[in-house]
Design an enzyme around this catalytic site. Structure first.
Site, PDB file in Angstrom:
ATOM      1  N   MET B   1     -19.381  48.829 -98.104  1.00 26.74           N
ATOM      2  CA  MET B   1     -20.335  47.919 -98.743  1.00 26.74           C
ATOM      3  C   MET B   1     -20.868  48.528-100.044  1.00 26.74           C
ATOM      4  SD  MET B   1     -22.382  45.653 -96.093  1.00 26.74           S
ATOM      5  CE  MET B   1     -23.404  46.815 -95.234  1.00 26.74           C
ATOM      6  N   CYS B   2     -21.847  49.395 -99.983  1.00 25.61           N
ATOM      7  CA  CYS B   2     -22.590  49.939-101.120  1.00 25.61           C
ATOM      8  C   CYS B   2     -23.609  48.909-101.615  1.00 25.61           C
ATOM      9  CB  CYS B   2     -21.731  50.345-102.320  1.00 25.61           C
ATOM     10  SG  CYS B   2     -20.575  51.681-101.958  1.00 25.61           S
TER      11      CYS B   2
END
Lengths: 228, 298
Positions: B1-2
């Site tokens: 994700m981040c």
């Protein structure tokens, strides 16, 4: 009417209260304030209830909805009304990607724009978007109706099965096996009903173009047996 | 994700609050990546001075006596301000390269995180809240900044693998996504003489933009070229001395929300990141279009 302030109340308390409603009971009414982009607001409802959400929500709002009427007075993040079964979801603002994905039934109305992959793999839902939709919308759509009052992005209806797509504006490009089709009287009638259900009175069904599957992509063709 | 965030201020009266606002935005994105966090802040321009943000695994030993040793090595005006594992060395604007070289000899374990006249970069392994507290980011003022919280995919969870990446003066980039042609590009960029520290794909994107801007392109033009030359998934937020840019790949799977008022332009991976900004209720909020370059300049 119960009011849940998500600035001070856990989301789980709201969803647990909605899940505790009697599916054969009287129509209930809930208000949700300060959603502040929270994920999974009002998911998994299976009872007659009007839910008014005052603000913008994050991922998966109204997912798996059955029976309930849910209105978001703001924008919705990715996956709004994902896998809805029945009921009605109205987004007053814009919706992010994959709105109404895989949904089996009910009506999703997006009063603003929807971004990419709107109605991806839809399986019976009706989606009405007053603005534009992004690329790859109705990808592998199987059944149901997607109505767009504005324009559609690239690759509309790619690898489409049997869903009907009605677009009033321009289509940037059609996806594989998606073609323009005639508007027959039954389509005018169907579209008239969908527009009316979505509360739209100033647009005529005759202004739309219908798109659907050419039914070439997924059929086994005996002449091509050597290639399989 | 981040998770990525960015804030570009138009209203100067908000500048003292930049660090606080950006910190709140990044902490809200913690769920999107717990591995490491980082932030780049663009502060006030000091005439004819430049800054090097450095990092050491052993700051107590490495930063002790460094000012005197740098001065003895010919960096006459060097001064150093340690902040936990990082330190900002201020030198004359024409002595950045000389300082970098002297550091390499005096302190081989020290890494340069970024250089420029106004930009400072802080990044470490850990949760955003802890990383931001460690560097007292809330106390910082500035004109614009970007932040990142990482869920590692393409390289190890290390301080050097954390974002933002800086490969040019006052330039930095944060990335949500993963690139698939970064090894080829890294080789090509190395041949052009652009230095990269890590095996990370996002650093290659930063270096690519540096290379394009070295050819004379502005940030907007460099981002447009990136759409042709970078393969993979990306939402990038990029900072330069006076600019702030956003671009998403044509498939645009990686989320992005933007908000603009008369006072600021803000970016968040999710709308949640933006809800504490002043006047957000009346901001224009939109999802950046795929394969479309957005940039603002002071």
């Amino acid at each position: 009417m119960p009011v849940f302030d998500l600035a001070t109340t856990e989301l789980r308390a709201l969803n647990a209260s909605l899940h505790a409603l009697d599916k054969n009971g009287e129509n209930a009414e809930f208000e949700v304030i300060n959603p502040r982009g929270a994920h999974a607001v009002a998911v998994g409802i299976d009872a007659p209830v009007d839910v008014h959400i005052k603000g913008s929500v994050g991922y998966y709002c109204a997912g798996m909805n059955e029976t309930a009427n849910i209105t978001v007075h703001g924008h919705a993040g990715p996956g709004v009304a994902e896998n809805m079964m029945s009921g009605k979801v109205v987004i007053k603002g814009d919706a992010s990607q994959y709105a109404g994905a895989t949904a089996h039934g009910g009506l999703l109305v997006i009063e603003g724009n929807a971004s990419s992959r709107c109605g991806i793999s839809m399986k019976g839902i009706d989606i009405v978007v007053k603005g534009n939709i992004g690329h790859m919308s109705a990808f592998m759509a199987q059944s149901g109706n997607l109505v767009v009052l504005g324009d559609a992005g690239d690759a509309l209806g790619d690898s489409l099965y049997e869903a009907r797509l009605f677009v009033r504006g321009k289509v940037k490009s059609l996806g594989a096996d998606c073609i323009k089709k005639d508007m027959r009287p039954e389509h005018i009638e169907l579209l008239g009903k969908l527009l009316s259900d979505a509360g739209i009175t100033d647009v005529k069904p005759e202004e739309f173009t219908r798109y659907g599957s050419a039914r070439q992509l997924y059929n086994f063709n005996i002449d091509n047996a050597d290639a399989y | 994700m981040c998770g990525i965030v960015g804030l570009f201020l138009k209203d100067k009266s908000l500048e003292p609050q930049l660090g606080t606002l950006l910190s709140e935005m990044l902490v809200t994105m913690t769920d999107r990546g717990p591995d490491s966090a980082g932030i780049a802040i663009y502060g006030a321009d000091q005439n004819n001075l430049a800054k090097l943000t450095i990092q050491s695994p052993d700051p107590e030993t490495d930063f002790a006596g460094l000012t005197d040793e740098l001065r003895a090595a010919g960096i006459s005006n060097a001064s150093i301000l340690p902040k936990s594992t990082h330190a900002v060395i201020t030198v004359a604007a024409d002595q950045i390269d000389a300082t970098r070289k002297a550091l390499g000899e005096l302190r081989p374990n020290v890494r340069v995180m970024g250089t420029g006249s106004v930009m400072e970069i802080y990044k470490e392994v850990g949760l955003p809240k802890d990383v931001l507290e460690r560097f007292k980011i809330s106390d910082m003022s500035g004109t614009h900044g970007i932040g990142h919280t990482r869920m590692a995919t393409e390289s190890a969870v290390t301080t050097l693998g954390a974002h933002p990446f800086s490969t040019g003066l006052d330039q930095c980039l944060v990335h949500n996504g993963s690139l698939s042609n970064h090894n080829n590009l890294r080789r090509e960029l190395s041949h052009q003489g652009i230095h990269m520290e890590t095996e990370n794909d996002s650093e290659v994107a930063a270096a690519y933009l540096t290379g394009e801007m070295d050819k004379g392109k502005n940030l907007g033009e460099a981002l447009t070229s990136a759409l042709d030359d970078l393969d993979g998934f990306f939402t990038f937020v990029v900072g330069t001395k006076s600019g702030f840019g956003v671009v998403r790949d044509p498939i645009a799977c990686k989320p992005a929300v933007m908000a603009e008022t008369d006072a600021y332009v803000a970016f968040g991976s999710e709308y949640r990141a933006l809800v504490n900004l002043p006047g957000i209720e009346d901001a224009r909020v939109w999802e950046p279009e795929p394969a479309t370059v957005y940039f603002w300049e002071h």
